[in-house]
Design an enzyme around this catalytic site. Sequence first.
Site, PDB file in Angstrom:
ATOM      1  N   SER A 133      16.298  42.719  35.140  1.00  0.00           N
ATOM      2  CA  SER A 133      16.574  41.285  35.206  1.00  0.00           C
ATOM      3  C   SER A 133      17.445  41.018  36.437  1.00  0.00           C
ATOM      4  CB  SER A 133      17.245  40.811  33.906  1.00  0.00           C
ATOM      5  OG  SER A 133      17.392  39.413  33.895  1.00  0.00           O
ATOM      6  N   THR A 134      18.601  40.411  36.264  1.00  0.00           N
ATOM      7  CA  THR A 134      19.443  40.037  37.398  1.00  0.00           C
ATOM      8  C   THR A 134      19.773  41.255  38.266  1.00  0.00           C
ATOM      9  OG1 THR A 134      20.440  38.345  35.999  1.00  0.00           O
ATOM     10  CG2 THR A 134      21.552  38.848  38.073  1.00  0.00           C
ATOM     11  N   HIS A 159      12.533  39.817  34.946  1.00  0.00           N
ATOM     12  CA  HIS A 159      12.844  38.418  34.683  1.00  0.00           C
ATOM     13  C   HIS A 159      13.038  37.700  36.016  1.00  0.00           C
ATOM     14  CE1 HIS A 159      14.831  39.961  30.718  1.00  0.00           C
ATOM     15  NE2 HIS A 159      13.511  39.962  30.649  1.00  0.00           N
ATOM     16  N   MET A 251      21.186  40.926  32.849  1.00  0.00           N
ATOM     17  CA  MET A 251      22.004  40.318  31.807  1.00  0.00           C
ATOM     18  C   MET A 251      21.299  40.406  30.455  1.00  0.00           C
ATOM     19  SD  MET A 251      23.353  36.855  33.690  1.00  0.00           S
ATOM     20  CE  MET A 251      24.262  36.912  35.247  1.00  0.00           C
ATOM     21  N   ASP A 254      17.589  42.437  26.491  1.00  0.00           N
ATOM     22  CA  ASP A 254      16.146  42.615  26.404  1.00  0.00           C
ATOM     23  C   ASP A 254      15.768  44.042  26.767  1.00  0.00           C
ATOM     24  OD1 ASP A 254      13.453  42.047  26.090  1.00  0.00           O
ATOM     25  OD2 ASP A 254      13.230  41.204  28.101  1.00  0.00           O
TER      26      ASP A 254
END
Length: 311
Positions: A133-134, A159, A251, A254
């Site tokens: 993600s991030t 993401h 973050m 998931d």
Amino acid sequence: MEAAYPGLQVLLANNLMMAYNQAEAGQPSFAFVEDGFTKLPEFEMMLALFSALDVRWVSVMDDRNSTPARRSSPLLNVGAGIFELTKSDSPRQFIQYFDMMIKAPRRNSPSATSAKPSVGRDDFKKIILIGSSTGGVEALRNVLVGFPIQCPPTLIVQHTGKSFGSGLVSLLDRICPAKVVAAEDNIPLQSGHVYIAAGQPRHMGVTPRKPFKIRMKEGPNISGHTPSVDALFSSAVPFAKDVVAAILTGMGQDGAKGMLDLRKAGAATFAQDEKTAVVYGMPRVAWEIGAAQKQVPLARMAGAILQACKT
């Protein structure tokens, strides 16, 4: 300015998507970036593209009282050579920055990917699954450049914003030895291929029996996301002994639950370590609940994954 730099082309973009498309097509040497753009989550795509193309850039703030995005964004904290200007700075200062950075030595241009040779379909032992993600765009770049051209089939959920999925595929394909493509329903998995699910309205999974194929399914968010890392990992539990899974920076949580199920079923599992993660969220949860067998620095992640594929 054009007189001082013959052949200079100036491209203007009033939104991040336009800026990304222009940079990808034009491969500029230098970019002035509105500081507001750098505060958007999707700006990590621009950072990765700038890195891949060796583009110098300067963040321009509205005024001297503004708070630069890099002071609050973990994405920009890992950057180097980022200068902060304000719109009230003189044209001479802009030109000085431009002159200094445009004349700096450059890396060799990235090699074209159109000549990538085709590879066989059945010359692999395991399947690689990755969630991020991030900060994941740059992390994926670092991992995938370490994969050989005939890497095991690799499926990735990242993401990102809805408009940036195709850009991520193009960016990673530009710099990776293997062929990087967007995930599509019913595609048979092939070695030498990396399948990306990012910014899509469906979850990516894998059919439970050989020959393995991608399954794209609509449905509600899982662990807060579509596509979801948990959805991908959970789909592979029936053949977990043929799987190597990794969670990179990001973050939230998931992927942690799905990875735990994979590990219990016999998969090899890794999480990026805290020191090298831009955001130590997803990998932290995976480690704390026992889903990840080992924490690995980003620089060693590709080697750890590939080694596990040999067993």
